[in-house]
Design a protein around this motif. Structure first.
Motif, PDB file in Angstrom:
ATOM      1  N   ARG A 190     -20.340 -52.602  29.155  1.00 52.66           N
ATOM      2  CA  ARG A 190     -19.435 -52.727  28.854  1.00 52.66           C
ATOM      3  C   ARG A 190     -18.382 -53.490  30.436  1.00 52.66           C
ATOM      4  O   ARG A 190     -18.600 -52.492  31.048  1.00 52.66           O
ATOM      5  CB  ARG A 190     -18.389 -50.765  28.712  1.00 52.66           C
ATOM      6  N   GLY A 191     -17.505 -54.151  29.849  1.00 51.36           N
ATOM      7  CA  GLY A 191     -16.462 -54.324  30.907  1.00 51.36           C
ATOM      8  C   GLY A 191     -17.765 -55.385  32.196  1.00 51.36           C
ATOM      9  O   GLY A 191     -17.488 -56.635  32.656  1.00 51.36           O
ATOM     10  N   GLY A 192     -18.542 -55.985  31.113  1.00 45.55           N
ATOM     11  CA  GLY A 192     -19.143 -56.282  32.481  1.00 45.55           C
ATOM     12  C   GLY A 192     -19.655 -58.304  31.710  1.00 45.55           C
ATOM     13  O   GLY A 192     -18.750 -58.015  30.100  1.00 45.55           O
ATOM     14  N   PHE A 193     -20.095 -58.993  31.709  1.00 43.32           N
ATOM     15  CA  PHE A 193     -19.796 -60.390  30.904  1.00 43.32           C
ATOM     16  C   PHE A 193     -20.344 -60.755  29.694  1.00 43.32           C
ATOM     17  O   PHE A 193     -19.688 -60.993  29.007  1.00 43.32           O
ATOM     18  CB  PHE A 193     -20.283 -61.553  32.195  1.00 43.32           C
ATOM     19  N   ALA A 194     -22.139 -60.249  29.911  1.00 42.58           N
ATOM     20  CA  ALA A 194     -21.909 -59.487  28.832  1.00 42.58           C
ATOM     21  C   ALA A 194     -21.690 -58.599  27.717  1.00 42.58           C
ATOM     22  O   ALA A 194     -22.851 -57.434  27.670  1.00 42.58           O
ATOM     23  CB  ALA A 194     -24.096 -59.696  28.508  1.00 42.58           C
ATOM     24  N   ASP A 195     -20.372 -58.402  27.221  1.00 42.94           N
ATOM     25  CA  ASP A 195     -20.119 -57.437  27.358  1.00 42.94           C
ATOM     26  C   ASP A 195     -20.419 -56.847  25.094  1.00 42.94           C
ATOM     27  O   ASP A 195     -19.757 -57.450  24.654  1.00 42.94           O
ATOM     28  CB  ASP A 195     -18.466 -57.237  27.238  1.00 42.94           C
ATOM     29  N   GLY A 242     -18.272 -53.528  21.993  1.00 49.99           N
ATOM     30  CA  GLY A 242     -17.463 -53.348  20.631  1.00 49.99           C
ATOM     31  C   GLY A 242     -18.595 -54.018  19.136  1.00 49.99           C
ATOM     32  O   GLY A 242     -17.775 -53.695  17.772  1.00 49.99           O
ATOM     33  N   ILE A 243     -20.071 -53.965  19.563  1.00 48.68           N
ATOM     34  CA  ILE A 243     -20.710 -53.973  18.694  1.00 48.68           C
ATOM     35  C   ILE A 243     -21.344 -52.337  18.274  1.00 48.68           C
ATOM     36  O   ILE A 243     -21.841 -52.026  18.450  1.00 48.68           O
ATOM     37  CB  ILE A 243     -21.252 -54.716  18.881  1.00 48.68           C
ATOM     38  N   THR A 244     -21.154 -52.144  16.775  1.00 49.26           N
ATOM     39  CA  THR A 244     -22.135 -51.137  16.692  1.00 49.26           C
ATOM     40  C   THR A 244     -23.265 -50.939  15.307  1.00 49.26           C
ATOM     41  O   THR A 244     -22.516 -52.623  14.870  1.00 49.26           O
ATOM     42  CB  THR A 244     -21.710 -50.060  16.129  1.00 49.26           C
ATOM     43  N   TYR A 245     -24.083 -50.665  15.463  1.00 52.08           N
ATOM     44  CA  TYR A 245     -24.841 -51.086  14.215  1.00 52.08           C
ATOM     45  C   TYR A 245     -24.408 -51.176  12.593  1.00 52.08           C
ATOM     46  O   TYR A 245     -24.991 -52.190  12.211  1.00 52.08           O
ATOM     47  CB  TYR A 245     -26.067 -49.742  13.990  1.00 52.08           C
ATOM     48  N   ASP A 246     -23.275 -50.190  12.512  1.00 51.27           N
ATOM     49  CA  ASP A 246     -22.462 -50.090  11.706  1.00 51.27           C
ATOM     50  C   ASP A 246     -22.048 -51.596  11.467  1.00 51.27           C
ATOM     51  O   ASP A 246     -21.866 -52.303  10.200  1.00 51.27           O
ATOM     52  CB  ASP A 246     -21.585 -49.022  11.276  1.00 51.27           C
ATOM     53  N   ARG A 247     -21.399 -52.309  12.220  1.00 47.17           N
ATOM     54  CA  ARG A 247     -21.063 -53.549  12.238  1.00 47.17           C
ATOM     55  C   ARG A 247     -21.444 -54.719  11.647  1.00 47.17           C
ATOM     56  O   ARG A 247     -21.549 -55.820  11.078  1.00 47.17           O
ATOM     57  CB  ARG A 247     -19.607 -53.160  13.476  1.00 47.17           C
ATOM     58  N   LEU A 248     -22.772 -54.925  12.271  1.00 48.81           N
ATOM     59  CA  LEU A 248     -23.670 -55.410  12.203  1.00 48.81           C
ATOM     60  C   LEU A 248     -24.364 -55.714  10.768  1.00 48.81           C
ATOM     61  O   LEU A 248     -24.320 -56.859  10.192  1.00 48.81           O
ATOM     62  CB  LEU A 248     -25.080 -56.276  13.142  1.00 48.81           C
ATOM     63  N   ARG A 249     -24.342 -54.524  10.561  1.00 46.48           N
ATOM     64  CA  ARG A 249     -24.359 -54.480   8.768  1.00 46.48           C
ATOM     65  C   ARG A 249     -23.989 -55.246   7.785  1.00 46.48           C
ATOM     66  O   ARG A 249     -24.006 -55.806   7.038  1.00 46.48           O
ATOM     67  CB  ARG A 249     -25.193 -52.640   8.723  1.00 46.48           C
ATOM     68  N   PRO A 278     -18.834 -61.862  23.940  1.00 49.20           N
ATOM     69  CA  PRO A 278     -17.960 -60.487  24.465  1.00 49.20           C
ATOM     70  C   PRO A 278     -17.559 -59.896  23.386  1.00 49.20           C
ATOM     71  O   PRO A 278     -16.664 -60.673  22.519  1.00 49.20           O
ATOM     72  CB  PRO A 278     -17.576 -60.927  25.561  1.00 49.20           C
ATOM     73  N   CYS A 279     -17.355 -59.063  23.060  1.00 49.86           N
ATOM     74  CA  CYS A 279     -17.155 -58.100  21.901  1.00 49.86           C
ATOM     75  C   CYS A 279     -16.950 -56.722  22.386  1.00 49.86           C
ATOM     76  O   CYS A 279     -17.518 -55.648  22.250  1.00 49.86           O
ATOM     77  CB  CYS A 279     -18.149 -58.171  20.411  1.00 49.86           C
ATOM     78  N   PRO A 280     -15.791 -56.684  23.024  1.00 53.45           N
ATOM     79  CA  PRO A 280     -15.373 -55.698  24.168  1.00 53.45           C
ATOM     80  C   PRO A 280     -14.541 -54.151  23.453  1.00 53.45           C
ATOM     81  O   PRO A 280     -15.231 -52.881  23.903  1.00 53.45           O
ATOM     82  CB  PRO A 280     -14.172 -56.447  24.849  1.00 53.45           C
ATOM     83  N   ASP A 281     -14.598 -54.891  22.325  1.00 58.16           N
ATOM     84  CA  ASP A 281     -13.847 -52.779  21.785  1.00 58.16           C
ATOM     85  C   ASP A 281     -14.238 -53.373  20.067  1.00 58.16           C
ATOM     86  O   ASP A 281     -13.910 -54.638  19.037  1.00 58.16           O
ATOM     87  CB  ASP A 281     -12.156 -52.678  22.088  1.00 58.16           C
ATOM     88  N   LEU A 282     -14.080 -52.101  19.322  1.00 66.87           N
ATOM     89  CA  LEU A 282     -14.630 -52.660  18.217  1.00 66.87           C
ATOM     90  C   LEU A 282     -13.503 -53.205  17.340  1.00 66.87           C
ATOM     91  O   LEU A 282     -13.928 -53.202  16.022  1.00 66.87           O
ATOM     92  CB  LEU A 282     -14.095 -50.989  17.448  1.00 66.87           C
TER      93      LEU A 282
END
Length: 716
Positions: free
Chosen positions: A528-533, A536-543, A551-555
């Motif tokens: 979080r907050g790094g270049f490769a953020d 905001g990525i979760t297993y549920d979202r990926l499914r 970067p995906c900084p928040d949900l």
């Protein structure tokens, strides 16, 4: 007779007891194609079929490797139990015994030889969770500064070039979906048709839409066949060729002056340098005619949209980083970045070549693409891990340099995960000797690889069918690899092995994970907050969404499809151009009277990396059962090399023996050998130890060699 056959067939069909399906992803290249394994159980056997699944990147496509990947997973040679070397032979032991051996030896080595006497050697084929955990394991459980990984030999040049130029490295600056709509494409040192076959439809669609494709390669390949113009340069002269292209673009005024003034530093210095160069000298250096240089430059310059893609042909050189920067100079000077259908793509080689370099396996790196030398970065990651930042070790050295540290006696033990350095590294015999010097070597692998043969202890790990986790593909899209096939024997997942070793070393509180998803949730916070953020990525979202571009900084963030639309990632928001010399700072090996030819290396479609997995797949092994040397017939006759005969190739480092393969599509001063084979056919025995001064990439693509027939048939 027919009735008897039909009766037998119907009987066999009725013997299918059960059909199961397993969702997963291909374990090979960076396209990370989604697929499904279908398992049919009969009375006496099982039958398997792999089919592609729809996804945002490859839309259900598979190549020959993906379709047959399951064969290595079900190989009889799969390791199923821990193996300890006793009197030169491997014997089966329990996991408890294995962990006790590790504890005893690791503690002894560090107490006698120092904290940094233990090294960790990782992989770009493991999941993001395991790459993250391995970096944490080295720095928290072992407290050693020596960790690096095999991606150093693959993506370090492009990654360092992107960071220096743009301030951030995500492989692709935009998505694959934009390729079909660009006007001109440069493919520099990449043979995607064989290395990433399922990406090809994007480029084929671009051609259908009128795109002009320029390929840069010393060989004619399945990829150069789709090009409108093929620049067949002399190996190792990519930087000079890029200078020639840039010179023409500037002289013909195909630059974007408004873009350069508003968003770029360093252009005037680059301009002054390239305008001082002579195309005649560049033609002589590269072997590419001036008219072809001009044609390529003008075509790329005048098109409103354009993309440049680089891969190992440009990058695996001792000036690989600066050479990539020069191609980025072309992109920036013409203003083709941060806009629709414009951008850069570093064609990642390994399955998780992108994600594995983002979260802590590199010697100088912490999760989220943070720097281990940055006090603010150290403090943040230490707070996530629950340790004091001053306890985190500093920067180590690159993968090959760890081998030098072994020879020097500074490293005396190693934990090796899913890599085969005695085959993949340059100066391979030196590396083999280094591994033999170690007091204690632990190898985690699917098979007894060439490096694992030298280990004191081998730990069996799970395959892509069994090991759930996230991967980050070629375009920076994070995907979830579902994997629920039962593990064979007593096999453990990589992350379980790491956690168990940390536990016996007394560091279990930092590694108390019970699933890959738990690890990913900590990775999200650490990044979080790094270049490769990834926060905001979760297993549920990926499914649900099939993958997200960081970067995906928040949900609520949808992922970043195109980078640099408003600014670059440097503090001042501007890109950095740099003048690149025609001749590299570290001179490359030149052909001479004793070693008159250039050797370059690469892949073939049916194999992957050092071949440990693909050589265990009968369908793939049968396509290329041995290595070979591609050589022009005129060159072959000069050195008395008949077609399809054994030939000895020698460099200043060593020699190998492979079979000749005549080809009129390669330069007459160059031979090509793939790198998927070991022992007497290991082409890396011939490669120099010299490294890129910026990224520590070896020069795999340029070696001076000589040839001789194993049996001279010229007099017959």
């Amino acid at each position: 007779m027919t009735e008897l056959f039909l009766k037998y067939y119907r009987t066999q069909q009725q013997k299918v007891q059960l059909e199961k399906t397993y969702d997963t992803q291909c374990p090979y290249c960076s396209m990370q194609c989604k697929m499904q394994l279908i398992e049919q159980s009969f009375v006496t056997r099982k039958k398997y079929l792999t089919i592609g699944k729809d996804n945002p990147t490859t839309e259900g496509r598979l190549c020959i490797k993906g379709m047959n990947a399951h064969q290595h997973a079900f190989s009889r040679e799969r390791l199923k139990y821990p193996l300890l070397k006793v009197n030169g032979e491997f014997v089966r032991i329990s996991w408890e015994e294995a962990f006790e051996h590790i504890k005893e030896n690791f503690v002894e080595i560090q107490s006698k030889d120092g904290q940094n006497a233990l090294a960790v050697y990782g992989s770009a084929s493991i999941t993001n969770e395991e790459a993250y955990l391995l970096g944490k394991f080295a720095r928290v459980a072992l407290k050693t500064k020596y960790i690096d990984y095999n991606g150093r030999l693959c993506m370090s040049a492009a990654a360092s070039a992107a960071i220096q130029t743009f301030g951030i490295d995500r492989g692709f600056t935009n998505s694959l979906a934009e390729i079909p709509f660009t006007g001109c494409i440069i493919l520099a040192g990449t043979n995607i048709a064989e290395c990433q076959p399922t990406i090809m439809p994007y480029f084929e669609k671009a051609k259908e839409n009128g795109a002009y494709i320029i390929a840069i390669d010393p060989r004619e390949t399945a990829t150069t066949k789709i090009a409108d113009l093929h620049l067949k340069l002399k190996p190792g002269t990519d930087a000079a060729l890029a200078n020639g292209l840039l010179k023409v673009i500037i002289e013909e005024n195909y630059i974007d002056e408004a873009f350069l003034q508003k968003r770029v530093n360093g252009f005037e210095e680059v301009k002054d340098y390239v305008l001082s160069l002579k195309l005649e000298e560049i033609e002589e250096m590269t072997g590419v005619p001036i008219e072809q240089i001009r044609k390529a430059a003008i075509r790329f310059g005048k098109e409103e949209t354009g993309m440049i893609f680089t891969a190992r042909g440009v990058e695996q050189q001792t000036d690989g980083s600066i050479s990539v920067r020069n191609f980025l100079n072309i992109l920036i000077a013409s203003g083709k970045i941060g806009k629709p259908n414009c951008g850069f793509g570093a064609i990642t080689g390994q399955g998780n070549g992108q994600g594995a370099r983002e979260h802590g396996q590199k010697a100088d790196q912490l999760p989220g693409y943070r720097s281990i030398d940055n006090e603010e970065h150290r403090a943040y990651v230490a707070s996530v891990w629950g340790v004091n930042k001053d306890e985190l070790p500093g920067k180590g050295v690159s993968a090959y340099e760890m081998m030098e540290k072994i020879h020097e006696g500074e490293i005396t033990g190693m934990f090796l995960m899913c890599s085969n350095p005695v085959v993949s590294n340059p100066n391979a015999q030196f590396v083999r000797e280094a591994m033999k010097k170690l007091k204690f070597l632990v190898a985690v692998d699917l098979f007894v690889s060439e490096t694992a043969r030298l280990a004191d202890l081998i730990l069996p790990t799970s395959s892509y069918l069994e090991d759930e986790g996230t991967m980050t593909n070629v375009e920076g899209r994070v995907t979830l690899r579902e994997a629920n096939y039962p593990v064979p024997g007593e096999v453990k997942h990589d992350w379980q092995i790491i956690c168990d070793i940390a536990r016996v070393l007394g560091k279990g509180e930092y590694f108390s994970f019970s699933s890959a998803e738990e690890i990913f949730n900590e990775l999200r916070v650490a990044s979080r907050g790094g270049f490769a953020d990834y926060y905001g990525i979760t297993y549920d979202r990926l499914r649900k969404e099939g993958g997200l571009l960081w970067p995906c900084p928040d949900l609520d963030h949808k992922g970043t499809v195109r980078l640099f639309e408003a600014s670059f990632a440097h503090r001042d928001g501007r890109a950095a151009m740099v003048a690149v010399p025609n001749k590299p700072v570290i001179p490359k090996e030149q052909a001479c009277e004793e070693f008159p030819l250039y050797l370059t290396t690469g892949r073939v479609m049916s194999h992957y990396l050092t071949g440990v997995q693909t050589r265990k797949s009968p369908a793939l092994a049968a396509r290329n059962v041995e290595s070979f040397m591609e050589i022009h017939p005129s060159t072959a006759m000069k050195y008395r090399i008949q077609d399809n005969t054994l030939v000895k190739i020698e460099s200043r480092r060593g020699s190998i023996t492979v079979r000749s393969k005549w080809s009129e599509t390669i330069r007459q001063d160059t031979v090509f050998v793939p790198f998927h084979w070991a022992d007497s056919q290991n082409v890396n025995n011939l490669v120099s130890k010299e490294l890129d001064p910026t990224c520590r990439m070896p020069g795999f693509k340029v070696s001076a060699v000589k040839l001789s027939p194993v049996m001279d048939l010229s007099s017959n």
